[in-house]
Every structure is written in C-alpha cells, then in structure tokens.
Design an enzyme around this catalytic site. Sequence first.
Site, mmCIF file in Angstrom:
data_model
loop_
_atom_site.group_PDB
_atom_site.id
_atom_site.type_symbol
_atom_site.label_atom_id
_atom_site.label_comp_id
_atom_site.label_asym_id
_atom_site.label_seq_id
_atom_site.Cartn_x
_atom_site.Cartn_y
_atom_site.Cartn_z
ATOM 1 N N HIS A 175 32.191 8.005 -26.328
ATOM 2 C CA HIS A 175 31.052 7.633 -27.163
ATOM 3 C C HIS A 175 31.484 6.772 -28.338
ATOM 4 C CE1 HIS A 175 26.831 8.316 -28.206
ATOM 5 N NE2 HIS A 175 27.219 8.343 -29.460
ATOM 6 N N HIS A 200 20.335 8.115 -26.863
ATOM 7 C CA HIS A 200 20.448 9.530 -27.223
ATOM 8 C C HIS A 200 20.098 10.343 -25.990
ATOM 9 C CE1 HIS A 200 20.690 12.157 -31.007
ATOM 10 N NE2 HIS A 200 21.709 11.333 -30.995
ATOM 11 N N ASN A 238 25.303 -0.776 -27.432
ATOM 12 C CA ASN A 238 25.727 0.599 -27.258
ATOM 13 C C ASN A 238 26.044 0.812 -25.781
ATOM 14 O OD1 ASN A 238 24.031 3.532 -26.583
ATOM 15 N ND2 ASN A 238 25.771 3.608 -27.946
ATOM 16 N N GLU A 259 27.588 16.774 -37.079
ATOM 17 C CA GLU A 259 26.707 15.615 -36.941
ATOM 18 C C GLU A 259 25.341 15.904 -37.564
ATOM 19 O OE1 GLU A 259 26.705 13.977 -32.993
ATOM 20 O OE2 GLU A 259 28.891 13.803 -32.953
ATOM 21 N N HIS A 278 22.056 12.390 -23.614
ATOM 22 C CA HIS A 278 22.471 13.772 -23.377
ATOM 23 C C HIS A 278 21.736 14.761 -24.283
ATOM 24 C CE1 HIS A 278 25.592 11.594 -21.255
ATOM 25 N NE2 HIS A 278 26.085 12.718 -20.768
ATOM 26 N N ASP A 286 21.833 -4.497 -26.659
ATOM 27 C CA ASP A 286 21.809 -3.867 -25.338
ATOM 28 C C ASP A 286 22.165 -2.392 -25.431
ATOM 29 O OD1 ASP A 286 24.691 -3.510 -25.261
ATOM 30 O OD2 ASP A 286 24.860 -5.622 -24.762
#
Length: 741
Positions: A49, A95, A539, A317, A97, A501
């Site tokens: 990630h 986003h 991303n 997070e 998962h 993208d």
Amino acid sequence: MQNKPLENIEEVLKNHKLSLADYDHIKEILGREPNFLEIGVFSAMWSEHCSYKSSKKYLNGFPTKAPWVIQGPGENAGVIDIGDGMAAVFKMESHNHPSFIEPFQGAATGVGGILRDIFTMGARPIANLNALRFGNIKRDDEIGKYQRYLVRGVVEGIGSYGNCMGVPTVGGETFFDDAYNGNILVNAFTLGTCKSDEIFLGIAEGVGNPVIYVGSKTGRDGLGGAVMSSDSFTEESKSLRPTVQVGDPFTEKLLLEACLELFKTDYVVGIQDMGAAGLTSSSFEMAGRSGSGMKMDLGLVPAREEGMTPYEFMLSESQERMLICANKGTEDKIIEIFQKWDLDAAVIGEVTDTGVMELLWHGEKVGEIPVDPVSEEAPILDRPIIEPEYLKEIAKYDLDSFEKVENSDAFDKLISSLEVVDKAWIYEQYDSMVQTNTVKHPGSLDASVVRVKENQKAISMSSACNPRYCYVDPQNGAAAAVMESGRNVAMSGARPLAITDCLNYGNPENPEVMWQFAKGCEGIKEACLELNTPVVSGNVSLYNETDGVSVLPTPTIGMVGVNEDETRVLPSSFQEENSIIFLLGETKNEFGGSLYFKELFDKIVGKLPEIDYKKELKLWELVEKANKKGLLLSAKDVNVGGIAIALAKMSSRSGFGVKVGVALDEGREIFSESFSRAIVEVKEENINEFVELCEIVGVKVDRVGIVKDDNEFVVNDIKKSVSDIKDVYLKTFKEVVEQDL
C-alpha cells in the site's frame, strides 16, 4: 534503546507481512537488530500500500508533464493550471479492503482521506466523485444479500461524510459483476481549487524548525490498516474490523477551515495528511522529500486512549490528523489557530540534518531509523508475469458465435441492466448542490461539471473504466478507459487536460494478474501520450482477491478538463422538439467485452473494438469547437450498449421521444460498442454550419433522426414508448437494492 534480538522473530515477521530477506535487509540498513517498533515502521512503509513494491516498476514512464501541469505525482495530489491565476487540485484513491469489512466507515474514511489530500495542498475541495464496483446484487442468496448490504452501507458512508463536510458529490460510476463478490472496490475522487501560486507541499526542511501534530487525538483504530490492505482476503477477513478507521466529518470540517486559515499566513514550511500508516508515513515522507532528518517524542502526541505505546502511536490510522513543519517561532500562533477551531495541536518534534528519524518516548530514545532507506530501499519486486490462458479462448468469440436475438428483445434486456439504469437511489443520498457551483449534477449523463466562481470557467470531470474491456484486452481496455473518461469530459464542451488514476487489480503474486497490471500500465501510458492528458496523481490497489478469486482488472481513470465559459456547458440529454440528431464516428461490428454479450449470453468474450487516437482527438476537437460556436444543443458519447442505449438514456432524462434510422451493415450493430462515437443534437438552422465543421475537422457525420415531443421511441426496428423506458430506467435500481428491507 533496546537492541537485543526479538523473540519469536518468524512469528513477528509473519504478522507484519515481512520476509526473512526483508529482515536481513532491515538489519543491514540499521547495522543492528531492529526492535518491535522499528519492525512496525518498516512493515508499514514497505507494505504494498505504501511502497508500491510490486507496481513501481511499471509506473515509471507515465507521462506526467505538460505546460498546464503545476504538480505531478509524488505529492498529496496533482495540480493543473486552469487560467487566471487559479489551479485545480485533484486525486483519486482506493478504500477497497476497509469498505468490504465495514462498509459505512470504510467508505466514509475513504472520502475523508481524499479530502485531506486536497486541502493539505492549500485547496478548498469543491467536488467529489466516486467509482464503485460491487458483486451481483441480483442474486437470491446470501452472497446477493451481503452485496446489497454493502451497497447500502458504502453509499450511506460516502453520503454521510461528504454531506457533513459540505462538499458536493457531483457524479461517479457503479458497476456490478460476480467477480467483485469477494472484493468490492470503493474509489474516491476529490477536486479542489486554489490560487496557482499558493500551493503547499508535504516537505519538512530547515534545521530546528518545529514539527507540529494537529487535528484529532490518536487512538488505536486503524492499527495495521496499510498492511491489511496489502494482502488477499479470506472468509476470516471479515473479522478484521479493528483495522478499519473510524471517521468524524465534523472534526474534519473544523480541520479544513483551520488549515485554510493557516495557509493565509507565512507560518508553514510543509504539511502532510496522516493517511495510510499514519504518523509513520507522514513523517518519513516529509523528511524524505527534503533529504532531512527528524526527531519526534511520541509521548507528546495527543492520545485518545490510555496506555498507548510508541508502536501504536506510529502505526495508528486514526482519522482527521495532519503533520506540519513550521517556521521556528510560529509554534504558538499555529497552536492558537487550531485551538480556536477546537482541535488538538502539539509540538512533537523538530527537523534535523541527520537524515535519521529519531523516535523518543518521554525523552528516552526508542527508535532510530535512516529516512532515505525506508523509502529508497523498499523492495522493488520483479514479479513473474505470464499471459493469461483464458485470452486465447475468449478471442475466438464474435457476434456470430451466438444465436440471433431480436433487437426489441435485446433492447429490453440491456435497458434494464443494473449497469445502465439510473442510480438516483445512490446519488439522491448525496448533496450535489451544496456550495452552489454544480452545473451538471449526478444523473445528467457523461461528465459532471462545477463552475469556478473566481474566473467564470467550468471544470468538467469524469470517472471511467469498463472492467470487461480490461478483462478481454488488459492493455487496450485501460487505454479505452482514458479515452472514455476524456470523451465524457469533451461531451460537456470542455478540453480534457489531465488524469488521476486508481489501479485496482487482484493478487500480484499471481503471474497472470501481474501481466494484466503491466499491460494496463502500458495502455494508460500510450493513451495519455497520444491524447496529451498527463497523469498528475494516482493510487495502486493490489490484492483485491478473496479465496483465490481476483477482481476483474479495473484501472479507474479520473479525467479533468476545463471549459473556458461556464455559460457554455453542454447538457447530455435532448433539449428541444424537432431538433436534428446526428451520429458522429464510425459504427462497426465490434462487440468484444460488450454489455450485449454479458446481458444476453452471460459472457465476457471477444476482441476489443479498434482504438484510433486520431479519431478520438478529432471528436473532442469537433464538439469543443461546435459548442463554442453555439451549434449544439446537447452531446452524449456512445458507450455501453451502443447507439440504442445512448439514445434511450437521452430520452429517459429528457422525456422526449425520437425517430431515428441508422444505416448499418448488420442490424444488431445498433448495440455495437465501437469507440470514438457520439450523438449530438443540432437546431435545424445550424445544420449546414455544423456539417461543414465536421468536414473541416475530419469527423464522420450522419444525420440519423429527429427529436419528437411525443411518447414514441423509434430506433431502426426498436419501437417502444418513452414512458415505459423511463419506468424501467428510473425505478429498477431502487427495487433491486431495497428488496431485503
């Protein structure tokens, strides 16, 4: 500082998704054994990630420059010049998962994160889009029921966060396929505007300059989120709720206003959103961009929970947090601004010239890691690639491989497809008109448009990707996504300028998936070069796989363009009775990856339609020029479902009927999905000038019909009532998604 070897190191590495080779590399970088905190930092920064270790090889070479590009990839968001001293700042992120595990919070925090990426750059967010892919919500089983639950939760999360922030959600796209039953995709896009000479970057420089933490307090939510998003799912993954962050849009609204107030001062050197990997990624990225070092005392970080450890502070997070590098001596003034907005703010460290991240805990050193190697020496994997076996088989299919279906029956099937029907049930939960800048709102077809009050221009934006195209031809399917998003923008009268993208693929450890990804990148590079629409941000989301089943390759493209005159935004549905309908472009017998094959025969097969970038550019040029001359009443691209479905959508949105006859070599080509085509509506008195312009630009043009103020929809041998089409088009989605309620 503790340097003795960790016990159960193999278990520790497994839990952190690190290999023994990674561990040896870490020891080499540190010159000693890492402690548990340092293992956590490397794990996060070297996760898929954050490090792009599987994808970086293929992202090199993306076209990123143009005269209008102010900031390309590598910052929080991309920036383009939109004239008169104004800039557009935009980015798209996944986003996926978190949204599968906890749909409301996963989607909400996805919106929150992308909003922060935009206002971190100094821009006020003015528009959101989203690109959503779900499994089969029509299924009458537990899978179908769970997918409908996910749709409702994701939409509620997106709507809740965006609405509370006062940022309009102006459009997007939604796609359904069994391939997403185990992994939904939630891609969020935000665009903001600011003065082009007032852009802020995520840097930390100037020895002795303070590092200031601002926003919400830190809790344990989201721990391990970046690592979790870098692995495949199993059935047990649904229990990973602790790795999903919890958002608070009201706090983020305060954070937005506080940051925009701060940006009016000269206190800030650099600022970074705490996104994936939280304080770890933000601090290392800020120091890394400047070649600096940093010293932080984690005991000074505002905490929401008791007994938190340095490891938890670095890897949490928790949402709505930022890291600021400030000019020395401005600390109190910055803290005062954030306290005024009822937000936490604390000096937690300072910039050094050591090139090292020193982590303290109440004054005692608990971690010491060189900054550059964490990002510069992250593993860059050269994973095996192999062309998928399935491609040879599916390429054998064409239209003649299937029994003939009457066009009227095929039309009924296609117009009721969940991919086609209006998604009012979704977009009516979003506030699309807040800020009063929305010109073309959700449901208007093709691109969405907002006005820029400061310069009387309009910004057009579109999200596009057809995963079926990318399945039958990963390279040209990705190129087609760039073309489609650009065509949508062009149909609003704007000039497409740049893309962001969001590259969603399956498990990169599968050589066939890695081949799809590599080819997708090639397609995007080629299309962006040919169409002069550079990549300014983006991303990558890999490991979208559950129990060995990967999603369809889904490289979502967000295109942004500018219309020089906000009063000349083209609608995409019929405007006047007795106006003339023209078809632009060439229709061929091209059905590869089509909705026709999928809905009628449940097949994703065939060869993709031919790509011709010159024809695509000429189409864009024609519509832009014709719009400036005032020759067009409306314009809509021909895409999924072909001419018949494009006309049906235009009729449904407007209520007008049509009488259309298209000369085709084969009657079923009314559903062909040949590229670089559009339907435009022209007043009778403008016909000659318009046709002449088509000839000058070099676009094939055919007069095919007339707009009628009656209830008849007649397209070749398809004869329906407009009211019946509208009934299906406007009501179907709600009936399906709410069937469990």
